[in-house]
Enzyme design. Structure first.
Site, PDB file in Angstrom:
ATOM      1  CG  HIS A 240      42.754  43.717  34.665  1.00  0.00           C
ATOM      2  ND1 HIS A 240      41.513  43.717  34.097  1.00  0.00           N
ATOM      3  CD2 HIS A 240      43.500  44.602  33.967  1.00  0.00           C
ATOM      4  CE1 HIS A 240      41.505  44.548  33.070  1.00  0.00           C
ATOM      5  NE2 HIS A 240      42.702  45.106  32.975  1.00  0.00           N
TER       6      HIS A 240
ATOM      7  CD  GLU B 185      43.568  48.108  31.653  1.00  0.00           C
ATOM      8  OE1 GLU B 185      43.951  48.974  30.853  1.00  0.00           O
ATOM      9  OE2 GLU B 185      43.588  46.896  31.398  1.00  0.00           O
TER      10      GLU B 185
ATOM     11  NE  ARG C 151      42.432  34.576  33.352  1.00  0.00           N
ATOM     12  CZ  ARG C 151      41.174  35.002  33.562  1.00  0.00           C
ATOM     13  NH1 ARG C 151      40.959  36.242  33.977  1.00  0.00           N
ATOM     14  NH2 ARG C 151      40.163  34.194  33.355  1.00  0.00           N
TER      15      ARG C 151
ATOM     16  CG  ASN D  35      38.394  45.039  36.791  1.00  0.00           C
ATOM     17  OD1 ASN D  35      38.431  44.787  35.585  1.00  0.00           O
ATOM     18  ND2 ASN D  35      38.507  44.096  37.727  1.00  0.00           N
TER      19      ASN D  35
ATOM     20  CE1 TYR E 277      38.817  37.458  36.953  1.00  0.00           C
ATOM     21  CE2 TYR E 277      37.112  35.783  36.737  1.00  0.00           C
ATOM     22  CZ  TYR E 277      38.033  36.642  36.160  1.00  0.00           C
ATOM     23  OH  TYR E 277      38.174  36.679  34.795  1.00  0.00           O
TER      24      TYR E 277
ATOM     25  CB  ALA F 178      34.935  40.893  29.034  1.00  0.00           C
TER      26      ALA F 178
ATOM     27  NE  ARG G   6      33.662  36.780  36.511  1.00  0.00           N
ATOM     28  CZ  ARG G   6      34.272  37.675  35.739  1.00  0.00           C
ATOM     29  NH1 ARG G   6      34.405  38.942  36.131  1.00  0.00           N
ATOM     30  NH2 ARG G   6      34.729  37.326  34.576  1.00  0.00           N
TER      31      ARG G   6
ATOM     32  N   PRO H 129      31.507  44.773  33.498  1.00  0.00           N
ATOM     33  CG  PRO H 129      31.644  43.918  31.344  1.00  0.00           C
ATOM     34  CD  PRO H 129      31.949  45.145  32.145  1.00  0.00           C
ATOM     35  CG  ASN H 130      30.157  39.105  33.698  1.00  0.00           C
ATOM     36  OD1 ASN H 130      28.985  38.782  33.876  1.00  0.00           O
ATOM     37  ND2 ASN H 130      30.688  39.198  32.508  1.00  0.00           N
TER      38      ASN H 130
HETATM   39  C1  DQA Z   1      39.257  40.940  34.775  1.00  0.00           C
HETATM   40  C2  DQA Z   1      39.962  40.212  33.614  1.00  0.00           C
HETATM   41  C3  DQA Z   1      39.085  40.219  32.372  1.00  0.00           C
HETATM   42  O1  DQA Z   1      39.736  39.520  31.321  1.00  0.00           O
HETATM   43  C4  DQA Z   1      37.772  39.535  32.657  1.00  0.00           C
HETATM   44  O2  DQA Z   1      36.940  39.596  31.520  1.00  0.00           O
HETATM   45  C5  DQA Z   1      37.079  40.078  33.855  1.00  0.00           C
HETATM   46  C6  DQA Z   1      37.888  40.345  35.047  1.00  0.00           C
HETATM   47  C7  DQA Z   1      40.073  40.857  36.090  1.00  0.00           C
HETATM   48  O3  DQA Z   1      39.789  41.648  36.981  1.00  0.00           O
HETATM   49  O4  DQA Z   1      40.948  39.993  36.223  1.00  0.00           O
HETATM   50  O5  DQA Z   1      35.875  40.236  33.880  1.00  0.00           O
HETATM   51  O6  DQA Z   1      39.121  42.307  34.434  1.00  0.00           O
END
Ligand code: DQA
Length: 142
Positions: free
Chosen positions: A97, A95, A104, A71, A22, A74, A17, A9-10
């Site tokens: 990020h 995984e 964080r 990735n 990011y 959240a 964003r 998501p996102n």
């Molecule tokens: C993320 C880190 C997560 O905590 C966050 O919710 C994201 C992006 C990252 O790529 O740094 O959506 O996965």
């Protein structure tokens, strides 16, 4: 070899964003950079929905995908269903990020996905994806 680059998501909002966290690259740019840098068959999928990500992981099993760079956004921090999907399909997964999740907010410092993965790469911005794929290739070559 065939790889799946999966985003939760996102992450379709990368470039829009919180660029200070990011970066400025869009997901499309990150995907096309990966496509150009790696001489392997890459499939890309992003969804804001947990069930759609689980469906894509189960498809990866039937497609005999060799490895996954994921990735989970959240969902990293609370999706036991995605954890179970990964342990069900038994495909090596890294995984990744963009941000350094250990540095964080406390809720980001736990990953329920990591125990189902061969490793985790975080904090290298968009390069986390290429580093994840390199780690996966090395793992599969060994
Ligand atoms: C993320 C880190 C997560 O905590 C966050 O919710 C994201 C992006 C990252 O790529 O740094 O959506 O996965």
């Amino acid at each position: 070899m065939k790889f799946l680059i999966l985003n939760g998501p996102n992450l379709n909002f990368l470039g829009i964003r919180e660029p200070a966290i990011y970066g400025h690259a869009s997901l499309k740019q990150i995907e096309s950079d990966l496509d150009q840098s790696f001489d392997h068959e890459l499939s890309f999928f992003q969804s804001n929905h947990e069930g759609a990500l689980i469906d894509r992981l189960q498809e990866a099993y039937y497609e005999k995908i060799d490895g996954i760079v994921f990735n989970p956004g959240a969902f990293t921090h609370y999706s036991y269903a995605l954890h179970d999907a990964l342990t069900s399909i038994q495909i090596p997964c890294v995984e990744v990020h963009l941000s350094a999740i250990q540095q964080r907010e406390s809720f980001r410092q736990t990953s329920v996905i990591a125990p189902a993965c061969i490793g985790q790469i975080s904090g290298f911005g968009k390069d986390s994806y290429a580093l994840g794929l390199e780690a996966l290739l090395k793992h599969l070559e060994e």
